[in-house]
Motif scaffolding. Structure first.
Motif, mmCIF file in Angstrom:
data_model
loop_
_atom_site.group_PDB
_atom_site.id
_atom_site.type_symbol
_atom_site.label_atom_id
_atom_site.label_comp_id
_atom_site.label_asym_id
_atom_site.label_seq_id
_atom_site.Cartn_x
_atom_site.Cartn_y
_atom_site.Cartn_z
ATOM 1 N N SER A 105 -35.008 -19.028 -9.947
ATOM 2 C CA SER A 105 -36.299 -19.612 -10.622
ATOM 3 C C SER A 105 -36.979 -20.546 -9.726
ATOM 4 N N GLY A 106 -38.124 -20.788 -10.263
ATOM 5 C CA GLY A 106 -39.005 -21.363 -9.057
ATOM 6 C C GLY A 106 -40.197 -22.218 -10.036
ATOM 7 N N THR A 107 -40.870 -23.236 -9.286
ATOM 8 C CA THR A 107 -41.981 -24.036 -9.721
ATOM 9 C C THR A 107 -42.944 -23.713 -8.912
ATOM 10 N N ILE A 108 -43.916 -23.599 -9.532
ATOM 11 C CA ILE A 108 -45.322 -23.255 -8.646
ATOM 12 C C ILE A 108 -46.150 -24.646 -8.150
ATOM 13 N N CYS A 109 -46.397 -24.634 -6.934
ATOM 14 C CA CYS A 109 -46.932 -25.906 -6.425
ATOM 15 C C CYS A 109 -48.358 -25.323 -5.648
ATOM 16 N N ILE A 110 -49.550 -25.836 -5.976
ATOM 17 C CA ILE A 110 -50.712 -25.257 -5.754
ATOM 18 C C ILE A 110 -51.333 -26.536 -4.600
ATOM 19 N N TYR A 111 -51.317 -25.790 -3.152
ATOM 20 C CA TYR A 111 -52.044 -26.811 -2.207
ATOM 21 C C TYR A 111 -53.496 -26.740 -2.494
ATOM 22 N N LYS A 112 -54.208 -25.707 -2.753
ATOM 23 C CA LYS A 112 -55.709 -25.470 -2.457
ATOM 24 C C LYS A 112 -56.053 -24.494 -3.246
ATOM 25 N N LYS A 113 -57.269 -24.540 -3.922
ATOM 26 C CA LYS A 113 -58.080 -23.516 -4.596
ATOM 27 C C LYS A 113 -59.500 -23.765 -4.532
ATOM 28 N N GLU A 114 -60.083 -22.782 -4.436
ATOM 29 C CA GLU A 114 -61.628 -22.939 -4.008
ATOM 30 C C GLU A 114 -62.387 -21.712 -4.624
ATOM 31 N N ILE A 115 -63.607 -21.733 -4.972
ATOM 32 C CA ILE A 115 -64.613 -20.860 -5.347
ATOM 33 C C ILE A 115 -65.342 -20.393 -4.093
ATOM 34 N N LEU A 116 -65.432 -18.915 -3.693
ATOM 35 C CA LEU A 116 -66.280 -18.640 -2.421
ATOM 36 C C LEU A 116 -67.310 -17.551 -3.202
ATOM 37 N N ASN A 117 -68.224 -17.146 -2.489
ATOM 38 C CA ASN A 117 -69.248 -16.111 -3.086
ATOM 39 C C ASN A 117 -68.399 -14.825 -3.328
ATOM 40 N N GLY A 118 -68.337 -14.544 -4.705
ATOM 41 C CA GLY A 118 -67.731 -13.455 -5.191
ATOM 42 C C GLY A 118 -66.102 -13.246 -5.155
ATOM 43 N N LYS A 119 -65.636 -14.504 -5.027
ATOM 44 C CA LYS A 119 -64.048 -14.392 -5.046
ATOM 45 C C LYS A 119 -63.412 -15.946 -5.266
ATOM 46 N N VAL A 120 -62.342 -16.077 -5.737
ATOM 47 C CA VAL A 120 -61.557 -17.070 -6.073
ATOM 48 C C VAL A 120 -60.354 -17.057 -4.991
ATOM 49 N N LYS A 121 -60.021 -18.349 -4.144
ATOM 50 C CA LYS A 121 -58.954 -18.177 -3.512
ATOM 51 C C LYS A 121 -58.052 -19.488 -3.955
ATOM 52 N N VAL A 122 -56.683 -19.114 -3.539
ATOM 53 C CA VAL A 122 -55.700 -20.239 -3.985
ATOM 54 C C VAL A 122 -54.490 -19.991 -2.890
ATOM 55 N N GLU A 123 -54.004 -21.112 -2.428
ATOM 56 C CA GLU A 123 -52.988 -21.234 -1.737
ATOM 57 C C GLU A 123 -51.909 -22.330 -2.204
ATOM 58 N N GLY A 124 -50.715 -21.687 -1.989
ATOM 59 C CA GLY A 124 -49.685 -22.694 -2.623
ATOM 60 C C GLY A 124 -48.175 -22.125 -2.100
ATOM 61 N N LYS A 125 -47.185 -22.679 -3.143
ATOM 62 C CA LYS A 125 -45.890 -21.951 -2.885
ATOM 63 C C LYS A 125 -45.014 -21.947 -4.142
ATOM 64 N N ILE A 126 -44.094 -21.005 -4.168
ATOM 65 C CA ILE A 126 -43.053 -21.136 -5.247
ATOM 66 C C ILE A 126 -41.853 -22.162 -4.820
ATOM 67 N N ASP A 127 -41.496 -23.144 -5.242
ATOM 68 C CA ASP A 127 -40.355 -23.780 -4.650
ATOM 69 C C ASP A 127 -39.278 -23.291 -5.588
ATOM 70 N N THR A 128 -38.493 -22.470 -4.952
ATOM 71 C CA THR A 128 -37.415 -21.489 -5.417
ATOM 72 C C THR A 128 -36.041 -22.018 -5.066
ATOM 73 N N TYR A 129 -35.027 -21.959 -6.364
ATOM 74 C CA TYR A 129 -33.729 -21.915 -6.443
ATOM 75 C C TYR A 129 -33.011 -20.736 -6.627
ATOM 76 N N ILE A 130 -31.960 -20.415 -5.699
ATOM 77 C CA ILE A 130 -31.120 -19.057 -5.805
ATOM 78 C C ILE A 130 -29.893 -19.457 -6.144
ATOM 79 N N MET A 131 -29.130 -19.188 -7.231
ATOM 80 C CA MET A 131 -27.728 -19.494 -7.284
ATOM 81 C C MET A 131 -27.177 -18.087 -7.166
ATOM 82 N N TYR A 132 -26.141 -18.090 -6.308
ATOM 83 C CA TYR A 132 -25.463 -16.653 -5.882
ATOM 84 C C TYR A 132 -24.048 -17.277 -5.634
ATOM 85 N N LEU A 133 -23.347 -15.765 -5.976
ATOM 86 C CA LEU A 133 -21.849 -15.740 -5.856
ATOM 87 C C LEU A 133 -21.697 -15.574 -4.086
#
Length: 510
Positions: free
Chosen positions: A45-73
Motif C-alpha cells: 500500500s502507499g500514500t501519494i506525496c506531491i512535491y511539485k506540479k506546474e503548467i507548461l505550454n502544451g503540458k502539465v508536469k507533476v513530481e512526487g513519490k508514493i510512500d510505500t509499505y510492503i508486508m512480506y513473508l
C-alpha cells in the motif's frame, strides 16, 4: 466630439480543459541488509506525496513519490511477517494542447493499485497505477463599457447576467503532528502499514482570510518484538489560514488538500509511542456571485455611433453539491472465519460518468483489501474483493455542457465477521461535486462617433413588421426610439409585436 464612457471590470474564470488519465510507476527495490530475505509479498500500500506540479505550454508536469509499505513473508526459521518501507519516485507529464503557462491547475492523484513481484530474495519489482484527474482553468480581467456619458440621446439595450467572478486564490502549508501511544506491553519492532485520510473538511470565510479546518485520520499497523501484530489509530486536527484579498463571508471558496510529505518515527522503547508528522498544502479559490447589467447594443438617433464588441466566456451557476452513496453488503469469505481484521483499504473508483435529465450518473466499484489474521495465528494474510455501485446526483443546473469535478471521500467503514463465515460490510461514499457552466457573453469595449455618416432626416415612416424584428431593431434602423414607437402605436408591451403589423415610425426629436 470625443466619447466619454464609464467602464467596469470583470475577472472571468473558465474551465479550459478537463481530463482523466492514468500512468504507471515502476521500479526495482533492493531489500536492505538489516531486513530478512523476502519469500512472498502479502500486502502493498502507499500514500501519494506531491512535491511539485506546474503548467507548461502544451503540458502539465507533476513530481512526487508514493510512500510505500510492503508486508512480506520473511525467509526465516519462524516464517513471520516483516515489512519494508520505500519510496516510488515519479516525474510525469501529460500532453494537454490547451494548457498555457499562467493558467490554474487542479490535480488529484489516487493510487489505483500497487503490485509487488519478488525477483529474488533480495530484490523486488514495484508497479503502481495512478489515476490523475486534471482540471485547467484560466482567469482574465475584462474591461467593458457600462455607460456613455456625453451623448444625451444614446439608446442602450441591456441584458442582465449572473456570473461567478474570481475574487482571488491562495495557499498555505500546515503540519499535522502527533505522538501516538501504544499499549504498554507492546515493544515496537516494525511499522507494517500506514493509512491516512483527511476528513471533516470545513471552511469559514472572514474578511481577507479563509479558515480551513479538518481532521487527519492516521491508522498504523505494527509488529512487536515478540512477533505480535497490533494496530493503533488517531485523529489529528488540521487548521490553516489562506490569505485572499477582498474575500468576505458572502463569497464561496473551493479548497483542495495535498499531502506533500510524511514522517513516521518510532520513539524509544521506553516511550511505547510513534511520532507522526504529515506536511499538507491547502489551496483555496474564492468566487463571488455578481449580477451584471451589460450593454448588448447601442445607438443614437442624432449621431452615428460605431462600437466594437467581443465575446467572452464567464462562469455561471457555480456551486458544490454533496450526497452519500451507502453500500451495504454481505460477503461469504470462508478463509477469514475465526480470524481478526486488522485493517481494510477502501478504494472507490468511478468507471463511467454521464449526464441525463439533470442527473449525474455514476458507475463504479469499491475495492476492499482486508488485512487479517489467519485463525488467530500470529501471521497475517490479505483478501481483496470488489463491490460494484451505481449512484446518481441531481441538480437543476446540470446539463451535458456542465463542468463537473467529482471527488469521493470514504465516510463510515464497518466490517464485522459473523458466525456464518460471512462479513457484514457497511461503507459510505461521500460524493462531492464542484460544478459550473460556461456562458458566452457579448460586451462592448469601444465606442466612437462616425463623423462621415449622415443621419437620415424624416418626419414619419410607415413600416410593416418582418420576421425577426423587434421594436429595438426597428427603432435603431430608423433612428427613432422604442418609447416613441410604442407611444405612437399604442403598444403596451414592447415585446409583443407580430409579423405584418403596420407601425408608424416617428422621427426622434430629442
Amino acid at each position: 466630439m470625443a466619447i466619454e464612457t464609464v467602464k467596469d471590470s470583470l475577472c472571468v474564470n473558465q474551465v479550459i480543459s478537463q481530463k482523466t488519465n492514468n500512468f504507471i510507476i515502476e521500479d526495482d527495490v533492493i531489500v536492505p541488509d538489516i531486513k530478512p530475505d523476502i519469500i512472498n509479498a502479502v500486502s502493498t500500500s502507499g500514500t501519494i506525496c506531491i512535491y511539485k506540479k506546474e503548467i507548461l505550454n502544451g503540458k502539465v508536469k507533476v513530481e512526487g513519490k508514493i510512500d510505500t509499505y510492503i508486508m512480506y513473508l520473511a525467509d526465516t526459521e519462524d516464517g513471520y511477517i516483516r515489512s519494508l518501507n520505500t519510496n516510488l519516485e515519479f516525474s510525469q507529464s501529460f500532453n494537454i494542447p490547451e494548457a498555457q503557462e499562467g493558467m490554474d491547475l487542479s490535480l488529484d492523484l489516487n493510487v489505483r493499485s500497487i503490485d509487488c513481484r519478488v525477483l529474488n530474495g533480495r530484490k523486488i519489482n514495484l508497479r503502481a497505477i495512478v489515476d490523475a484527474n486534471i482540471v485547467i482553468s484560466a482567469n482574465e480581467n475584462v474591461d467593458f463599457i457600462k455607460q456613455v456619458d456625453n451623448v444625451g440621446d444614446v439608446q442602450v439595450l441591456n441584458k442582465t447576467f449572473n456570473v461567478n467572478s474570481l475574487v482571488g486564490s491562495g495557499e498555505t502549508k500546515t503540519y499535522a503532528k502527533d505522538t501516538i501511544k501504544l499499549n504498554e506491553t507492546d515493544n515496537l519492532a516494525e511499522i507494517m502499514k500506514c493509512n491516512f485520510r483527511i476528513l471533516n473538511k470545513d471552511v469559514k470565510i472572514s474578511y481577507n482570510k479563509v479558515l480551513v479546518k479538518s481532521d487527519l485520520e492516521a491508522k498504523i499497523l505494527y509488529l512487536t518484538d515478540d512477533n505480535r501484530i497490533n494496530s493503533v489509530e488517531t485523529i489529528i486536527p488540521i487548521m490553516g489560514f489562506i490569505d485572499v484579498q477582498d474575500i468576505n463571508e458572502e463569497n464561496m471558496c473551493d479548497v483542495k488538500y495535498e499531502i506533500c510529505n510524511v514522517v513516521i518515527e518510532p520513539k524509544s522503547v521506553e516511550e511505547h509511542a510513534i511520532y507522526i508528522e504529515v506536511e499538507i498544502k491547502i489551496h483555496g479559490e474564492a468566487y463571488q456571485n455578481k449580477e451584471l447589467n451589460i450593454i448588448q447594443d447601442l445607438y443614437s438617433p442624432s449621431v452615428e455611433l460605431n462600437f466594437t464588441q467581443k465575446q467572452i466566456q464567464a462562469m455561471q451557476t457555480k456551486k458544490t453539491i454533496q450526497d452519500t452513496c451507502s453500500i451495504r453488503d454481505k460477503q461469504i469469505i470462508p478463509e477469514m472465519h475465526g480470524g481478526k481484521i486488522y485493517d481494510v483499504d477502501v478504494m472507490p473508483f468511478i468507471l463511467k460518468q454521464s449526464v441525463s435529465n439533470n442527473k449525474i450518473l455514476y458507475e463504479g466499484e469499491v475495492k476492499l483489501n482486508f488485512v487479517y489474521s489467519v485463525n488467530n495465528f500470529s501471521g497475517i494474510d490479505t483478501k481483496e474483493i470488489t463491490l460494484p455501485f451505481n449512484f446518481s446526483m441531481q441538480s437543476d443546473d446540470i446539463d451535458t455542457n456542465t463542468n463537473i469535478d467529482t471527488s469521493i471521500e470514504v465516510g463510515l467503514q464497518n466490517f464485522v465477521v459473523t458466525s456464518d463465515e460471512s462479513i457484514d460490510i457497511k461503507v459510505d461514499l461521500i460524493f462531492k461535486v464542484s460544478m459550473s457552466n460556461n456562458a458566452k457573453i457579448n460586451v462592448i469595449d469601444g465606442v466612437e462617433i462616425d463623423e462621415n455618416k449622415n443621419v437620415y432626416k424624416y418626419s414619419m415612416v410607415i413600416y410593416f413588421v418582418k420576421p425577426g424584428d423587434s421594436l429595438w431593431k426597428i427603432a435603431k434602423k430608423f433612428g427613432s426610439t422604442v418609447a416613441a414607437i410604442a407611444e405612437v402605436n399604442n403598444i403596451e408591451q414592447i415585446d409583443n409585436i407580430s409579423v405584418g403589423q403596420q407601425l408608424f415610425i416617428p422621427r426622434y426629436n430629442g
